[in-house]
Design a protein around this motif. Sequence first.
Motif, PDB file in Angstrom:
ATOM      1  N   LEU A 112      -5.032  10.502   9.440  1.00 52.24           N
ATOM      2  CA  LEU A 112      -6.398  10.114   9.066  1.00 52.24           C
ATOM      3  C   LEU A 112      -7.384  11.225   9.450  1.00 52.24           C
ATOM      4  O   LEU A 112      -8.365  11.459   8.742  1.00 52.24           O
TER       5      LEU A 112
ATOM      6  N   ILE B 216     -12.344  13.944   4.244  1.00 53.50           N
ATOM      7  CA  ILE B 216     -12.774  13.650   2.869  1.00 53.50           C
ATOM      8  C   ILE B 216     -13.812  12.529   2.822  1.00 53.50           C
ATOM      9  O   ILE B 216     -14.820  12.625   2.132  1.00 53.50           O
ATOM     10  N   LYS B 217     -13.564  11.462   3.597  1.00 51.41           N
ATOM     11  CA  LYS B 217     -14.482  10.320   3.500  1.00 51.41           C
ATOM     12  C   LYS B 217     -15.642  10.416   4.466  1.00 51.41           C
ATOM     13  O   LYS B 217     -16.744   9.983   4.162  1.00 51.41           O
TER      14      LYS B 217
ATOM     15  N   PHE C  46      -7.033  13.943   6.654  1.00 53.64           N
ATOM     16  CA  PHE C  46      -7.534  13.642   5.301  1.00 53.64           C
ATOM     17  C   PHE C  46      -8.782  12.760   5.298  1.00 53.64           C
ATOM     18  O   PHE C  46      -9.836  13.173   4.865  1.00 53.64           O
TER      19      PHE C  46
ATOM     20  N   SER D 202      -7.963  10.548  -6.639  1.00 57.36           N
ATOM     21  CA  SER D 202      -8.597  10.372  -5.341  1.00 57.36           C
ATOM     22  C   SER D 202     -10.075   9.980  -5.494  1.00 57.36           C
ATOM     23  O   SER D 202     -10.585   9.120  -4.766  1.00 57.36           O
TER      24      SER D 202
ATOM     25  N   ILE E 107      -4.455  -2.733   9.155  1.00 60.57           N
ATOM     26  CA  ILE E 107      -3.864  -1.783  10.115  1.00 60.57           C
ATOM     27  C   ILE E 107      -4.281  -2.191  11.540  1.00 60.57           C
ATOM     28  O   ILE E 107      -3.440  -2.287  12.439  1.00 60.57           O
TER      29      ILE E 107
ATOM     30  N   ILE F 106       7.936  15.442   0.355  1.00 67.72           N
ATOM     31  CA  ILE F 106       6.730  15.989  -0.309  1.00 67.72           C
ATOM     32  C   ILE F 106       6.179  17.211   0.453  1.00 67.72           C
ATOM     33  O   ILE F 106       5.990  18.274  -0.152  1.00 67.72           O
ATOM     34  N   PRO F 107       5.967  17.115   1.787  1.00 65.31           N
ATOM     35  CA  PRO F 107       5.444  18.307   2.489  1.00 65.31           C
ATOM     36  C   PRO F 107       6.381  19.509   2.347  1.00 65.31           C
ATOM     37  O   PRO F 107       5.919  20.642   2.155  1.00 65.31           O
TER      38      PRO F 107
ATOM     39  N   PHE G 114      -0.018  21.561   3.980  1.00 60.32           N
ATOM     40  CA  PHE G 114       1.433  21.667   3.851  1.00 60.32           C
ATOM     41  C   PHE G 114       1.905  23.117   3.654  1.00 60.32           C
ATOM     42  O   PHE G 114       3.057  23.354   3.307  1.00 60.32           O
TER      43      PHE G 114
ATOM     44  N   PHE H  31       0.838  -1.205   0.000  1.00 61.38           N
ATOM     45  CA  PHE H  31       0.000   0.000   0.000  1.00 61.38           C
ATOM     46  C   PHE H  31       0.875   1.259   0.000  1.00 61.38           C
ATOM     47  O   PHE H  31       0.598   2.229  -0.719  1.00 61.38           O
TER      48      PHE H  31
ATOM     49  N   ALA I 116      -9.689  -1.131   0.244  1.00 61.21           N
ATOM     50  CA  ALA I 116      -9.583  -0.152   1.336  1.00 61.21           C
ATOM     51  C   ALA I 116     -10.035  -0.785   2.658  1.00 61.21           C
ATOM     52  O   ALA I 116      -9.394  -0.589   3.689  1.00 61.21           O
TER      53      ALA I 116
ATOM     54  N   TYR J 256       4.884  15.996   9.594  1.00 63.43           N
ATOM     55  CA  TYR J 256       4.887  14.954   8.554  1.00 63.43           C
ATOM     56  C   TYR J 256       6.321  14.558   8.194  1.00 63.43           C
ATOM     57  O   TYR J 256       6.616  13.377   8.018  1.00 63.43           O
TER      58      TYR J 256
ATOM     59  N   LEU K 221       9.418   6.141  10.564  1.00 66.71           N
ATOM     60  CA  LEU K 221       8.804   5.270   9.543  1.00 66.71           C
ATOM     61  C   LEU K 221       9.900   4.477   8.817  1.00 66.71           C
ATOM     62  O   LEU K 221       9.774   3.271   8.607  1.00 66.71           O
TER      63      LEU K 221
ATOM     64  N   TYR L 261      -7.869  -1.222   6.129  1.00 65.38           N
ATOM     65  CA  TYR L 261      -8.228  -0.829   7.502  1.00 65.38           C
ATOM     66  C   TYR L 261      -8.107  -2.034   8.435  1.00 65.38           C
ATOM     67  O   TYR L 261      -7.585  -1.924   9.543  1.00 65.38           O
TER      68      TYR L 261
ATOM     69  N   LEU M   2       1.796  15.425  -6.350  1.00 64.63           N
ATOM     70  CA  LEU M   2       1.863  16.742  -5.689  1.00 64.63           C
ATOM     71  C   LEU M   2       3.108  17.528  -6.080  1.00 64.63           C
ATOM     72  O   LEU M   2       3.179  18.729  -5.883  1.00 64.63           O
TER      73      LEU M   2
HETATM   74  C1  HEM Z   1       3.394  13.154   2.020  1.00 65.26           C
HETATM   75  C2  HEM Z   1       2.761  12.348   2.815  1.00 65.26           C
HETATM   76  C3  HEM Z   1       1.329  11.904   2.619  1.00 65.26           C
HETATM   77  C4  HEM Z   1       0.278  12.522   1.957  1.00 65.26           C
HETATM   78  C5  HEM Z   1       0.291  13.825   1.176  1.00 65.26           C
HETATM   79  C6  HEM Z   1      -0.878  11.656   2.089  1.00 65.26           C
HETATM   80  C7  HEM Z   1      -2.142  11.923   1.560  1.00 65.26           C
HETATM   81  C8  HEM Z   1      -3.263  11.196   1.793  1.00 65.26           C
HETATM   82  C9  HEM Z   1      -4.590  11.532   1.318  1.00 65.26           C
HETATM   83  C10 HEM Z   1      -4.933  12.742   0.457  1.00 65.26           C
HETATM   84  C11 HEM Z   1      -5.451  10.569   1.759  1.00 65.26           C
HETATM   85  C12 HEM Z   1      -6.978  10.498   1.508  1.00 65.26           C
HETATM   86  C13 HEM Z   1      -7.217   9.845   0.161  1.00 65.26           C
HETATM   87  C14 HEM Z   1      -8.682   9.980  -0.249  1.00 65.26           C
HETATM   88  O1  HEM Z   1      -9.555   9.479   0.463  1.00 65.26           O
HETATM   89  O2  HEM Z   1      -8.943  10.588  -1.272  1.00 65.26           O
HETATM   90  C15 HEM Z   1      -4.672   9.613   2.519  1.00 65.26           C
HETATM   91  C16 HEM Z   1      -5.183   8.480   3.102  1.00 65.26           C
HETATM   92  C17 HEM Z   1      -4.425   7.564   3.806  1.00 65.26           C
HETATM   93  N1  HEM Z   1      -3.087   7.643   4.070  1.00 65.26           N
HETATM   94 FE1  HEM Z   1      -1.810   9.084   3.453  1.00 65.26          FE
HETATM   95  N2  HEM Z   1      -0.518  10.548   2.820  1.00 65.26           N
HETATM   96  C18 HEM Z   1       0.809  10.666   3.178  1.00 65.26           C
HETATM   97  C19 HEM Z   1       1.550   9.770   3.918  1.00 65.26           C
HETATM   98  C20 HEM Z   1       1.062   8.601   4.473  1.00 65.26           C
HETATM   99  C21 HEM Z   1       1.840   7.664   5.241  1.00 65.26           C
HETATM  100  C22 HEM Z   1       3.347   7.805   5.537  1.00 65.26           C
HETATM  101  C23 HEM Z   1       0.992   6.667   5.623  1.00 65.26           C
HETATM  102  C24 HEM Z   1       1.260   5.440   6.448  1.00 65.26           C
HETATM  103  C25 HEM Z   1       2.133   5.393   7.443  1.00 65.26           C
HETATM  104  C26 HEM Z   1      -0.333   6.971   5.096  1.00 65.26           C
HETATM  105  C27 HEM Z   1      -1.459   6.215   5.272  1.00 65.26           C
HETATM  106  C28 HEM Z   1      -2.722   6.523   4.807  1.00 65.26           C
HETATM  107  C29 HEM Z   1      -3.901   5.691   5.004  1.00 65.26           C
HETATM  108  C30 HEM Z   1      -3.932   4.363   5.737  1.00 65.26           C
HETATM  109  C31 HEM Z   1      -4.965   6.344   4.373  1.00 65.26           C
HETATM  110  C32 HEM Z   1      -6.434   5.880   4.287  1.00 65.26           C
HETATM  111  C33 HEM Z   1      -6.626   5.190   2.961  1.00 65.26           C
HETATM  112  C34 HEM Z   1      -8.022   5.404   2.434  1.00 65.26           C
HETATM  113  O3  HEM Z   1      -8.366   6.551   2.140  1.00 65.26           O
HETATM  114  O4  HEM Z   1      -8.768   4.457   2.314  1.00 65.26           O
HETATM  115  N3  HEM Z   1      -0.245   8.155   4.396  1.00 65.26           N
HETATM  116  N4  HEM Z   1      -3.359  10.011   2.532  1.00 65.26           N
END
Ligand code: HEM
Length: 219
Positions: free
Chosen positions: A119, A126-127, A122, A46, A66, A212-213, A152, A20, A59, A161, A168, A63, A31
Motif C-alpha cells: 500500500l 497514487i491515491k 502504490f 486504474s 481488511i 508478474i514481478p 519491478f 477482490f 473500495a 513481492y 499468501l 478497506y 502487465l
Molecule cells: C503482482 C502483484 C501486484 C501488483 C502489481 C499490484 C498492483 C497494485 C496497484 C497498481 C494498486 C493501486 C491501484 C490504483 O489505485 O490505481 C494496488 C492496490 C491494492 N493492492 Fe495490489 N498488486 C499486487 C498484489 C497484491 C496482493 C497480493 C494483494 C493482497 C494480498 C494486493 C492488495 C491490494 C490492495 C488492498 C490495494 C488497495 C486497493 C485500492 O486501491 O483501493 N495487491 N495494487
Amino acid sequence: MNLFFRRSIIAGTGLFLCIFMIVHLSANCILLLPEEIARGMYNAYSTTLRENPIIKIVAYLLYLSILLHVIYAILVTFRNRSAKPDKYAINKTEDNSSWASQNMGLLGILLLLFLIVHLANFWARIKLGMGASVGLDAAGNVDVYEVTSSLFHNGFYVLFYSLLMIPLGFHLNHGLKSAFKTLGFYHRKGLKVLARVSVIYASILSVGFGIIPLIVYFK
Ligand code: HEM
C-alpha cells in the motif's frame, strides 16, 4: 462477543477479500502484455477504479474488510492461545491440524507486512499523493504502469513481492476451506471438492501474483 461471531466476521470478510484478489490478479495480468498496449490499458483501468463512484464504495468496503479481518483474526488467535484445546470450535479434522492451520497467525503477519509495503508502494503514492509525484501518460491518465514497472525493475522488490506470495498461497488455501466450514458448510463430498478448489485457487493466485514481478523485471 462469542467465538462463532468472531470467526464468522473473519470468514465473511475473508471471502470478500478472495473475490477482490481474483479481480486484482486479472487486472494485473495486463502487465504481461507488450508495453505499448499494457501502459494505456493499465492506466485507463486504474483511472476507472479511482473515479467510478460505485467502485469507490466497493473500495471503502474493501478497506473495512481488511481492518475487520485483521482485528478479529488477532482477537481469535489470542483467545485460542489462552483457551484449552477442547474449547476450539473445530479441531478434530485432519485439515485443522495441517501446518497452515497451526500457523495462520504467522502467515497473516507476513501478509500484513506485505500489504503495508504494497500500500505504501502504490496506494499511498497514487491515491494519497505521498512520496515522489506520479506523471501522466499520453492519454492524460495517472501513469500507474510506470510506478509498477519501475518498482519491478528493482531486484529487492521483485524478490519481496515474489517470495511473499508463498505464504499468501498457504494462507488462501487454508483460509478458503476454513471460511466455508465456519459458515456451516459441512457436506462430506462437498468438502472434498472444496479442498481441491482451494488448492487450485490458492495456487493460481500465489503463482500468478508471484510471477508478474519476475516477468516485468525480465521484460
Ligand atoms: C503482482 C502483484 C501486484 C501488483 C502489481 C499490484 C498492483 C497494485 C496497484 C497498481 C494498486 C493501486 C491501484 C490504483 O489505485 O490505481 C494496488 C492496490 C491494492 N493492492 Fe495490489 N498488486 C499486487 C498484489 C497484491 C496482493 C497480493 C494483494 C493482497 C494480498 C494486493 C492488495 C491490494 C490492495 C488492498 C490495494 C488497495 C486497493 C485500492 O486501491 O483501493 N495487491 N495494487
